[in-house]
Structure formats: structure tokens, C-alpha cells
Design an enzyme around this catalytic site. Structure first.
Site, PDB file in Angstrom:
ATOM      1  N   ASP A 142       0.841  -1.200   0.000  1.00 16.47           N
ATOM      2  CA  ASP A 142       0.000   0.000   0.000  1.00 16.47           C
ATOM      3  C   ASP A 142       0.879   1.254   0.000  1.00 16.47           C
ATOM      4  O   ASP A 142       0.609   2.225  -0.706  1.00 16.47           O
ATOM      5  CB  ASP A 142      -0.874  -0.034   1.274  1.00 16.47           C
ATOM      6  CG  ASP A 142      -2.131   0.801   1.161  1.00 16.47           C
ATOM      7  OD1 ASP A 142      -2.491   1.186   0.034  1.00 16.47           O
ATOM      8  OD2 ASP A 142      -2.759   1.043   2.206  1.00 16.47           O
TER       9      ASP A 142
ATOM     10  N   HIS B  94      -4.721   2.310  -6.966  1.00 17.47           N
ATOM     11  CA  HIS B  94      -5.867   2.058  -6.084  1.00 17.47           C
ATOM     12  C   HIS B  94      -7.163   1.835  -6.869  1.00 17.47           C
ATOM     13  O   HIS B  94      -8.024   1.072  -6.431  1.00 17.47           O
ATOM     14  CB  HIS B  94      -6.037   3.191  -5.070  1.00 17.47           C
ATOM     15  CG  HIS B  94      -5.248   2.966  -3.817  1.00 17.47           C
ATOM     16  ND1 HIS B  94      -3.901   3.186  -3.748  1.00 17.47           N
ATOM     17  CD2 HIS B  94      -5.617   2.491  -2.592  1.00 17.47           C
ATOM     18  CE1 HIS B  94      -3.474   2.868  -2.527  1.00 17.47           C
ATOM     19  NE2 HIS B  94      -4.491   2.448  -1.808  1.00 17.47           N
TER      20      HIS B  94
ATOM     21  N   HIS C 208      -7.010  -1.666  -7.823  1.00 17.93           N
ATOM     22  CA  HIS C 208      -7.342  -2.447  -6.617  1.00 17.93           C
ATOM     23  C   HIS C 208      -8.857  -2.531  -6.448  1.00 17.93           C
ATOM     24  O   HIS C 208      -9.419  -3.591  -6.212  1.00 17.93           O
ATOM     25  CB  HIS C 208      -6.718  -1.821  -5.366  1.00 17.93           C
ATOM     26  CG  HIS C 208      -7.392  -2.273  -4.110  1.00 17.93           C
ATOM     27  ND1 HIS C 208      -8.528  -1.654  -3.616  1.00 17.93           N
ATOM     28  CD2 HIS C 208      -7.137  -3.306  -3.277  1.00 17.93           C
ATOM     29  CE1 HIS C 208      -8.939  -2.296  -2.533  1.00 17.93           C
ATOM     30  NE2 HIS C 208      -8.112  -3.293  -2.300  1.00 17.93           N
TER      31      HIS C 208
ATOM     32  N   HIS D 122      -5.642  -5.747   1.286  1.00 15.20           N
ATOM     33  CA  HIS D 122      -5.697  -4.521   0.477  1.00 15.20           C
ATOM     34  C   HIS D 122      -4.352  -4.240  -0.221  1.00 15.20           C
ATOM     35  O   HIS D 122      -4.290  -4.092  -1.438  1.00 15.20           O
ATOM     36  CB  HIS D 122      -6.089  -3.363   1.413  1.00 15.20           C
ATOM     37  CG  HIS D 122      -5.985  -1.998   0.822  1.00 15.20           C
ATOM     38  ND1 HIS D 122      -6.939  -1.485  -0.029  1.00 15.20           N
ATOM     39  CD2 HIS D 122      -5.038  -1.031   0.953  1.00 15.20           C
ATOM     40  CE1 HIS D 122      -6.583  -0.266  -0.387  1.00 15.20           C
ATOM     41  NE2 HIS D 122      -5.438   0.037   0.190  1.00 15.20           N
TER      42      HIS D 122
HETATM   43 ZN   LIG Z   1      -4.504   2.010   0.244  1.00 16.44          ZN
END
Ligand SMILES: [Zn+2]
Length: 376
Positions: free
Chosen positions: A178, A259, A262, A276
């Protein structure tokens, strides 16, 4: 698409206090007393044993009137409403979320609804959720639902590094996945409004760069220290990069394709068990492919991801036989109106994102074949 409202102000926001150290929970009363004496604490059953109970004992010793309620495991609007009613009934002064990303996101939302401050005690360094004034909500089935935004950031973020050192290293690695996206994404959106609604300041750009520097310097070493449950300076530095720098960097710097991809990946059910940051890591490589990064740059990031066991191929993600039509759905969701992919200062199409996702897998496989990389 960037900056359609022609915003000209720069904006930087952050928690009021960030505290990190190996005895932070023991000393919690000292830092939380400023928020009141009647907190609502929520964490799941597992975290209760790891940190929740110790925190409650530390606070009760300092005469806090604690209301504890177990978190049900998913950051949904129903769960937020449930905890809000309890907080209201008990007239709590503030809300403490103890645990991972979903507990933290829920606690922040509950505090916002109750219009009281929040304190966040992450027990893993797996996401950049603790410092920000936004939450990611999921459906009861675990698919991405929406971002929700709050008026203020958490008042206190308290990170007990001795607790994080005992968490499985996979969480630290996911946090690095992340965090490594922070600079890659923020440097592409310097002219787009950030999550606070203003343009990024110089310091948010610098934070992203520092975050990346720490990860490349200490990532692998911290991952190994975590396996040995050792709170070393390298582990402390990476915890700060994953939690503080990544949090401040994404919120005031901005997110881009990594993201958004994602979020698109949450459409594939077989990926729901991934953390995540594991999906963001792959999304980061896909973004690098999308913006025509040279092979040398791709290699640098892929090598970093592999050094901490982050997935860089479909096989490593657990979807070796993923179909093109599934990836097209991921690309379609990544390019939904309002997605962060539109913060990038370049033209993006669903077709280009679909190809970049396939290109990321190809680059990962090529790197592994070329270098003979093997998991240690
Ligand atoms: Zn994130």
C-alpha cells in the site's frame, strides 16, 4: 478530468497527534485523556486478546469509563449504525478503533456520526487507514462499496510497535504494498484535488518520496525482523512509512490508477482473501506499465515487491487462469466515474487499463524467468 472545479488552494491535513513506540498501549491514558474519559472501544475477538484487553486495563487503571463492543468483521454501513446507536446510548466522549483497516475505518465512521473525536490504535502496519479522514466501506459480501469522507482526521493515532512486531509479517508486507503505491500515485496527480479537496502541497510530495526511500532501504530488513518479532530501527522506520507517511501521502497527495485497479479487483471473488496492500502492489505495477515506465523502473519495483513476498503475477495473486472477460470487468470498474484513476494527468481508456493489467502480469513473469527469482 483533473480539477474540473478549477480549485487553486493547496491543502494538507493530518491527525493532531501521532505516537509510535514499543510501550504505547501501556502509556495510552497519557495520550487519550485529552479526548475525555468515556471511550467506546471496538475491536474483533482476536485483537481483543492481542491488544484490546491490555488497552482497556490501562485505561481503567487511569479511571476511564470504558464501553467495549466487539466489531463484527466487515466495514459496512449497518455495522456503523449499530455501533453509533450504542455510543449514543452510552454518551461516549470519543471512539477508539483497535485493529486492522476494517475496524479502523468503521471506528472513524462511527465517531464522525456521533460527532466525537476518534483515536486509532492499529495492531498491524497493513494499511494507510489510521491517519486519514476517510473510510472505505464494503458490502456485506466484501466488495468495494464507497469512500466516505469526514470533517476531521483521527485526533490521536497510537502505534504500539511491540504489538505490530508480533503480527504476521504478511500484514507488514501488505502495508508496504500500500505504501509503495503512495509516491507512484501522488507524483501523477500534483494538479488534481486531493482527498481534502485542495491541491497537493510541496510537503505531501516530499512525504511520498521519503516513504518510498524508507521502503527500498529497510523493507526487506524490516520484514525479516518482523518474522523474528524484533522491534528494530528498520522495523520502526517501515511501520512509520506504512502508517504515517503512506497515510499523509495518499490523503494530501492523491491516489491514481493503482488504487483504482485495486478497487476493480474486488470484482473477482477469488481475490477477496487477499489483503488490500497485496492487490495495491499489483495495481502499482499495472500503473507503472500504463504510464509507459521503462523496463529498468519496472524491475526495480517488481524486485522490491518480490523481496517481501508481494504478488506480481496472476499466479501469485491466486488467479492463474483468469479470463479476459473478468479482467475487462476489473478495467471497467477501475475506470468508473469518480474513480481515482481520473486524477492522473493523462488520457486513460478501459482498453488501456485492461492491457496494462495483462502487461503487469507479463512483466512479473518475465522478471522471475530472467532473474531466476525463487521464494526464500
Ligand atoms: Zn490504500
Amino acid at each position: 478530468m483533473p480539477n474540473p472545479k478549477r480549485i487553486t488552494e493547496k491543502l494538507f491535513q493530518s491527525p493532531s497527534k501521532y505516537i509510535q513506540g514499543p510501550s504505547a498501549i501501556q502509556n495510552a491514558a497519557k495520550y487519550l485523556g485529552q479526548l475525555g474519559k468515556a471511550p467506546l472501544i471496538t475491536c474483533d475477538a482476536l485483537v481483543y486478546g492481542i491488544a484490546g484487553q491490555a488497552l482497556i486495563e490501562a485505561l481503567e487503571k487511569a479511571n476511564f469509563n470504558v464501553t467495549y463492543n466487539q466489531f463484527n468483521g466487515e466495514a459496512t454501513s449497518q455495522e456503523i449504525d449499530r455501533l453509533q446507536s450504542l455510543g449514543k446510548e452510552r454518551s461516549v466522549d470519543f471512539v477508539i478503533g483497535v485493529g486492522g483497516g476494517k475496524t479502523i475505518d468503521t471506528a472513524k465512521a462511527v465517531a464522525d456520526k456521533l460527532q466525537v473525536p476518534s483515536a486509532i490504535l492499529p495492531t498491524t502496519a497493513s494499511t494507510d487507514a489510521p491517519c486519514s479522514a476517510l473510510s472505505v466501506l464494503y458490502t456485506a459480501e466484501g466488495a468495494f462499496d464507497q469512500y466516505t469522507f469526514f470533517n476531521s482526521n483521527p485526533s490521536v493515532v497510537l502505534v504500539d510497535t511491540s504489538v505490530i512486531a508480533k503480527a504476521p509479517p504478511r500484514f507488514l508486507a501488505a502495508g508496504m504494498g500500500d505504501a509503495v503505491a503512495t509516491n507512484v500515485e501522488a507524483r501523477l496527480c500534483t494538479h488534481s484535488p486531493n482527498f481534502g479537496g485542495g491541491l497537493p502541497t510541496e510537503v505531501s510530495v516530499a512525504i511520498g518520496e521519503k516513504c518510498e526511500e524508507i521502503l527500498f532501504k529497510y523493507g526487506r530488513q524490516a520484514y525479516e525482523a518482523n518474522k523474528a518479532h524484533a522491534v528494530t530501527p528498520a522495523l520502526e522506520a517501515v511501520i512509520e512509512a506504512n502508517t504515517l507517511l503512506s497515510g499523509l501521502g495518499f490523503e494530501s497527495g492523491g491516489l491514481a490508477a493503482a488504487h483504482a485497479i485495486h478497487n476493480g479487483f474486488t470484482a473477482i471473488e477469488e481475490l477477496h482473501h487477499l489483503l488490500h496492500g497485496e492487490k495495491v502492489a499489483f495495481g502499482t505495477v499495472a500503473q507503472l506499465v500504463l504510464i509507459s515506465s521503462p523496463t529498468e523502473t519496472l524491475d526495480r519495483y517488481i524486485s522490491f515487491m518480490l523481496s517481501v513476498d508481494l504478488p506480481v503475477t496472476f499466479a501469485q495473486l491466486g488467479i492463474p487462469n483468469v479470463k479476459d472477460e473478468e479482467l475487462r470487468e476489473v478495467a471497467r470498474r477501475s475506470c468508473a466515474p469518480g474513480e481515482t484513476i481520473w486524477n492522473m494527468e493523462r488520457v486513460v481508456t478501459e482498453e488501456a487499463v485492461f492491457s496494462a493489467i495483462k502487461g503487469a502480469d507479463a512483466a512479473g513473469r518475465d522478471f522471475i524467468a530472467r532473474t531466476g527469482w525463487k521464494k526464500v
